[in-house]
Design a protein around this motif. Structure first.
Motif, PDB file in Angstrom:
ATOM      1  N   LEU A  50      -6.693  -0.518  -1.208  1.00 27.81           N
ATOM      2  CA  LEU A  50      -7.174  -0.325   0.169  1.00 27.81           C
ATOM      3  C   LEU A  50      -6.898  -1.569   1.013  1.00 27.81           C
ATOM      4  N   GLN A  51      -7.063  -2.746   0.442  1.00 27.22           N
ATOM      5  CA  GLN A  51      -6.789  -3.978   1.186  1.00 27.22           C
ATOM      6  C   GLN A  51      -5.308  -4.106   1.517  1.00 27.22           C
ATOM      7  N   PHE A  52      -4.461  -3.673   0.559  1.00 31.07           N
ATOM      8  CA  PHE A  52      -3.015  -3.732   0.781  1.00 31.07           C
ATOM      9  C   PHE A  52      -2.607  -2.805   1.911  1.00 31.07           C
ATOM     10  N   VAL A  53      -3.137  -1.585   1.882  1.00 30.96           N
ATOM     11  CA  VAL A  53      -2.803  -0.626   2.940  1.00 30.96           C
ATOM     12  C   VAL A  53      -3.306  -1.131   4.288  1.00 30.96           C
ATOM     13  N   SER A  54      -4.507  -1.747   4.327  1.00 31.50           N
ATOM     14  CA  SER A  54      -5.064  -2.268   5.569  1.00 31.50           C
ATOM     15  C   SER A  54      -4.174  -3.343   6.164  1.00 31.50           C
ATOM     16  N   GLN A  55      -3.612  -4.253   5.300  1.00 28.92           N
ATOM     17  CA  GLN A  55      -2.731  -5.292   5.791  1.00 28.92           C
ATOM     18  C   GLN A  55      -1.471  -4.704   6.396  1.00 28.92           C
ATOM     19  N   LEU A  56      -0.940  -3.615   5.746  1.00 27.28           N
ATOM     20  CA  LEU A  56       0.249  -2.956   6.301  1.00 27.28           C
ATOM     21  C   LEU A  56      -0.047  -2.379   7.682  1.00 27.28           C
ATOM     22  N   LEU A  57      -1.251  -1.765   7.855  1.00 24.92           N
ATOM     23  CA  LEU A  57      -1.609  -1.184   9.147  1.00 24.92           C
ATOM     24  C   LEU A  57      -1.758  -2.264  10.216  1.00 24.92           C
ATOM     25  N   LYS A  58      -2.367  -3.368   9.866  1.00 18.85           N
ATOM     26  CA  LYS A  58      -2.546  -4.444  10.839  1.00 18.85           C
ATOM     27  C   LYS A  58      -1.213  -4.984  11.332  1.00 18.85           C
TER      28      LYS A  58
END
Length: 365
Positions: free
Chosen positions: A330-338
């Motif tokens: 989830l943290q990895f996906v969040s960084q991609l979205l940011k």
């Protein structure tokens, strides 16, 4: 008692007493003058009444006994009270006089010019001290052309008027002077210091240069009040300076505390809107601000895009590798979205039924 030992209360009382005494003195003088004037008027009416009665009696005798000698009537009339001289003129010439109480030629001469009743005050007095007056009374019979001259002793006369005024006038002047002196003294010794103290109470600049008002140094009350006002103004200036310093300090502290509280509130609000795991906005932020963002785009006639993302097989990942691996995913996906969205775009993590999804809202301006 010396002047310097008088208190303010004693000064006011003494001034009022002086004014009252002066007013009473003036009133007494005026009352005496009025009484004297009234006595003169009474004496004039008294002389006229006696002369009218005598003339009427003389005319009656002449009608009843035309041959009666005038000297007989003069002797009888001379015995009347207050009569001290009698004479009869005809055609302004002396016709007859009473030998026992004759009228001298000077008085006859003074009575000749008058053709109507008149009273002339004389400078002479009787043995009892009553003033004398010459009463001229025409006999009411035109064909006779006669006048009756009578020297009468009356209770008052105009000749005493200068003597009366020599007493009453100084009395009245003394009373008026006393009133004026009392008023001036009260004004200078009491009213002026009190007015000065009143000005000092409202004028800060005057209080800073305070000098005891005229008369205040002689009165313990006013002097104490002047010193109190001076101290009050000095203390007032000091307290004003302290208040100014306190106000500036208070305003500065309030401003600092307000700034700190505002920052704290903003930080708290940001934390309330952030997901602690991913750092993305949470459902609460979307619920509170979503309608506003939609209204803003409608108002500006802008476009609004909403993208929903879901991680496939996320439950399998959690069950196989554990929740720690799911959190890292989830943290990895969040960084991609940011990294993929613009500054004006909003990324929100929405959790539901134990699963998590990420939604990316993108506005096209």
């Amino acid at each position: 008692m010396g002047r310097g030992k008088l208190s303010l209360k004693a000064t006011i009382r003494l001034t009022l007493l002086l004014v009252a005494a002066s007013v009473i003195l003036t009133a007494a003088a005026l009352f005496g003058a009025i009484r004297h004037r009234d006595r003169d008027a009474f004496a004039i009416r008294q002389g006229a009444a006696i002369a009218e009665l005598a003339a009427s009696d003389l005319l009656g005798q002449l009608r009843q006994q035309p041959q009666m000698p005038l000297t007989d009537w003069l002797k009888r009339a001379a015995g009347w009270p207050r009569v001290h001289g009698l004479a009869i003129l005809q055609d302004n010439s002396l016709l007859a006089t009473d030998p026992s109480k004759p009228i001298n030629a000077t008085l006859v001469q003074r009575g000749r010019p008058y053709n109507s009743p008149v009273l002339i005050w004389l400078n002479d007095q009787t043995a009892e001290g009553e003033p004398l007056a010459l009463q001229v009374q025409p006999v009411p019979a035109q064909q006779l052309n006669m006048k009756l001259l009578m020297v009468l002793a009356l209770s008052a006369n105009a000749g005493t008027l200068p003597v009366a005024w020599s007493f009453f006038l100084p009395l009245a002047i003394t009373g008026l002077v006393g009133v004026c002196v009392g008023i001036l003294w009260l004004s200078h010794e009491v009213v002026r210091p009190i007015e000065m103290l009143s000005r000092i109470g409202t004028d800060t600049a005057l209080a800073s240069q305070l000098i005891e008002p005229t008369g205040a140094s002689r009165y313990a009350e006013l002097s104490s009040l002047a010193q109190t006002l001076r101290c009050l103004h000095v203390n007032l200036d000091q307290w004003r300076s302290k208040v100014d310093v306190l106000e500036r300090t208070f305003d500065k502290r309030v401003e600092e505390q307000t700034r700190k509280i505002t920052k704290t509130l903003q930080r708290t609000q940001r934390e309330m809107w952030r997901d602690p795991l991913t750092g993305l906005y949470n459902r609460r932020m979307l619920t509170e601000n979503g309608p506003k963002m939609v209204d803003e785009q409608v108002r500006t006639n802008g476009d609004l895009s909403l993208v929903m993302l879901d991680v496939d097989h996320f439950k399998t990942l959690n069950d196989t590798l554990g929740h720690m691996a799911g959190d890292e995913m989830l943290q990895f996906v969040s960084q991609l979205l940011k990294q993929a969205i613009r500054r004006e775009d909003v990324a929100v993590r929405v959790e539901r039924r134990g699963r998590s999804s990420e939604a990316s809202g993108r506005t096209n301006r």
